[in-house]
Scaffold this motif. Structure first.
Motif, PDB file in Angstrom:
ATOM      1  N   ARG A 217      -3.062   5.842  -2.505  1.00 34.75           N
ATOM      2  CA  ARG A 217      -3.348   4.831  -3.537  1.00 34.75           C
ATOM      3  C   ARG A 217      -4.826   4.455  -3.539  1.00 34.75           C
ATOM      4  O   ARG A 217      -5.412   4.219  -4.607  1.00 34.75           O
ATOM      5  N   LYS A 218      -5.437   4.394  -2.365  1.00 36.68           N
ATOM      6  CA  LYS A 218      -6.869   4.075  -2.292  1.00 36.68           C
ATOM      7  C   LYS A 218      -7.693   5.108  -3.049  1.00 36.68           C
ATOM      8  O   LYS A 218      -8.585   4.757  -3.836  1.00 36.68           O
ATOM      9  N   TRP A 219      -7.362   6.386  -2.841  1.00 37.58           N
ATOM     10  CA  TRP A 219      -8.129   7.430  -3.523  1.00 37.58           C
ATOM     11  C   TRP A 219      -7.780   7.505  -5.009  1.00 37.58           C
ATOM     12  O   TRP A 219      -8.621   7.893  -5.827  1.00 37.58           O
ATOM     13  N   LEU A 220      -6.567   7.118  -5.362  1.00 32.93           N
ATOM     14  CA  LEU A 220      -6.239   7.021  -6.790  1.00 32.93           C
ATOM     15  C   LEU A 220      -7.108   5.962  -7.458  1.00 32.93           C
ATOM     16  O   LEU A 220      -7.588   6.149  -8.586  1.00 32.93           O
ATOM     17  N   ASP A 221      -7.313   4.854  -6.768  1.00 33.66           N
ATOM     18  CA  ASP A 221      -8.188   3.808  -7.318  1.00 33.66           C
ATOM     19  C   ASP A 221      -9.603   4.339  -7.512  1.00 33.66           C
ATOM     20  O   ASP A 221     -10.258   4.056  -8.521  1.00 33.66           O
ATOM     21  N   HIS A 222     -10.090   5.106  -6.552  1.00 30.89           N
ATOM     22  CA  HIS A 222     -11.416   5.708  -6.682  1.00 30.89           C
ATOM     23  C   HIS A 222     -11.460   6.663  -7.885  1.00 30.89           C
ATOM     24  O   HIS A 222     -12.421   6.681  -8.652  1.00 30.89           O
TER      25      HIS A 222
END
Length: 519
Positions: A217-222
């Motif tokens: 999810r963190k990298w999806l936000d990025h």
């Protein structure tokens, strides 16, 4: 001679002007690939006489052209060489992209461009091990390079390293995540949103596939933080969102994301797409369609599908998932690899061979596995231990599985074991499994797999022998039991399986892959 110019004072020849008109028309109408073919068609005409014309054309290509085809960067570098007045043969002596060993006279730029071309070529041809070796060598060269030389490559570097990361990713190398992260950071620092988004999306998929949902999810936000339109390079982003939705049991959103991904060419993610399609195939019609899709795509990518790495692993998972949906449980091969071994363990558990299932998972280093695989292995271990009357080890394995699943949000993993065993483990451990999850995962009353683990060893033997076509008298003789004992066993067997007669029981045994050798 026309006086048309492109951002410079020197006039263009009539031929050059005509070339640029055609180039721009192809770029506007048919995209950068068609425009790049125009450059290729006019290469020999202009490379020695008007190299700047070709350079001007290259500068108008979008960044995605250089992301997908790093050899274009080599051509640009060559044209700059010629435009500066250097002799063409000097460049050819210094740089040979087909060479296996870089010349000691190459610059850092020349070396990295050449190795990246080989990485891309090997990956396209399905030579994954060679692509991984070249990508690893490229990173070694870059890490050992002088800071000033690296600074000269600052803008071009993310276009190269994204290819190294992809090769490492497809090869299941543990270095892939770090390479994507470095690519993302370099692209952000140089203001290149397309490459940044692509690296972040790839990381999101990688972590989602392994079951590290919070990190995904963190990298999806990025990845979604850039104001760029969704295109074919966003397939890993869409697949990651689909898998995360599926783990949360939101199948509607998962299907929407997968459908959107299917609108683009899957590229390196064709096998990942097959796996998600198999996970979402619940009806007989869905299963048939996906089986056809798996067969077609595997044939299209046969050179990649047989090479060790992510493609082969994900195709194996897709096929296993479809077999599990059908109830035809047959293992994929030997236990050398963790995925086939885990699948074989689930296969043995589903068929009631609990000692074999436990022995298989006990050989796997579960603590060294990504969460998705670790959770599945722990659930099979817990369920097998419970059926072998080893209560404490069963509850310990279930507690570890439950903690991992709840922490990462991998609710779909509970489907690894049958409903009855899941309920027993939940009640005995005092760790609740949401009733909505149980209903969602196990709402099919006609799933024959759920009944198999509850069969006794004698009942499994009888089921296998019924499928072999032996008469009741012969079965009783084979098992050294009386005819009355056999009749009682058969009645219990029919009740547990929800069948009415020998024909239905035999059909179910064949669907499950049970025979006298596996009883």
């Amino acid at each position: 001679m026309l006086t048309m110019t492109i951002g410079r004072a020197q006039p263009l020849s009539e031929t050059a002007a005509a070339f640029l008109v055609r180039f721009r028309a192809e770029l506007d109408s048919h995209g950068w690939r068609a425009a790049a073919r125009v450059i290729e068609d006019h290469w020999d005409r202009f490379v020695l006489t008007e190299p700047q014309i070709l350079l001007d054309a290259f500068t108008t290509l979008p960044s995605e052209a250089f992301i997908e085809t790093p050899s274009l960067l080599i051509e640009v570098d060559y044209l700059r060489y010629i435009a500066s007045g250097a002799a063409p043969h000097a460049f050819r002596r210094r740089f040979n992209p087909a060479a296996d060993t870089p010349s000691p006279h190459l610059t850092l730029r020349d070396t990295l461009f050449g190795v990246t071309s080989r990485v891309a070529a090997h990956r396209s041809a399905g030579r994954i091990a060679d692509a991984v070796a070249n990508a690893t060598e490229a990173r070694r060269v870059l890490d050992a390079a002088d800071a000033d030389d690296i600074a000269d490559l600052r803008v071009a570097l993310p276009h190269l390293t994204i290819h190294w990361a992809q090769a490492l990713d497809v090869g299941d190398s543990p270095l892939a995540a770090l390479e994507y992260e470095q690519t993302w950071a370099a692209a952000v620092a140089t203001g290149q949103p397309r490459v940044s988004r692509r690296a972040a999306a790839s990381l999101a998929w990688m972590h989602a596939e392994q079951g590290r949902i919070h990190t995904a999810r963190k990298w999806l936000d990025h990845a979604t933080g850039f104001d760029v339109a969704v295109d074919r390079y966003d397939v890993p982003l869409l697949l990651a969102e689909a898998l995360i939705a599926l783990d949360g049991l939101d199948t509607e959103r998962a299907r929407q994301q997968l459908t959107q991904a299917d609108q683009f060419v899957a590229g390196e993610y064709w096998a990942a797409s097959l796996w998600l399609h198999s996970l979402l195939s619940t009806s007989p019609e869905d299963i048939i369609i996906t089986e056809t899709l798996v067969t077609r795509e595997t044939r299209r990518h046969v050179s990649r599908a047989v090479e060790p790495g992510a493609h082969r692993r994900l195709v194996a998972l897709a096929r296993w998932t479809l077999r599990a949906r059908r109830g035809t449980l047959r293992g994929p091969g030997g236990p050398d690899d963790r995925i086939p071994a885990a699948i074989a363990a689930e296969n043995a558990y589903r068929q009631g061979r609990f000692s074999e299932a436990h022995a298989t998972v006990s050989r796997l280093p579960s603590d060294d596995m990504p969460p998705r695989l670790q959770g599945a292995v722990l659930l099979v271990a817990a369920a097998s231990e419970l059926r072998l009357d080893r209560r404490e080890p069963a509850l310990d394995a279930f507690r570890r599985a439950h903690d991992l699943i709840e922490r990462e949000g991998l609710s779909m993993l509970y489907a690894t074991i049958d409903t009855q065993t899941l309920r027993e483990l939940s009640e005995a451990s005092g760790l609740p499994v949401d009733s909505a999850v149980l209903q969602f995962l196990h709402n099919s009353s006609d799933d024959p797999r759920a009944a198999i683990p509850s069969l006794s060893r004698r009942e499994r033997q009888v089921l296998a022998l019924l499928a072999s076509g032996l008469s009741n008298n012969k079965i009783a003789e084979t098992l050294f039991i009386t005819a009355n004992t056999l009749k009682s066993t058969v009645r219990n067997l029919y009740r547990k399986l929800g069948v009415n007669d020998r024909t239905e029981a035999s059909d179910l045994a064949h669907r499950l892959g049970l025979d006298s050798a596996t009883a």
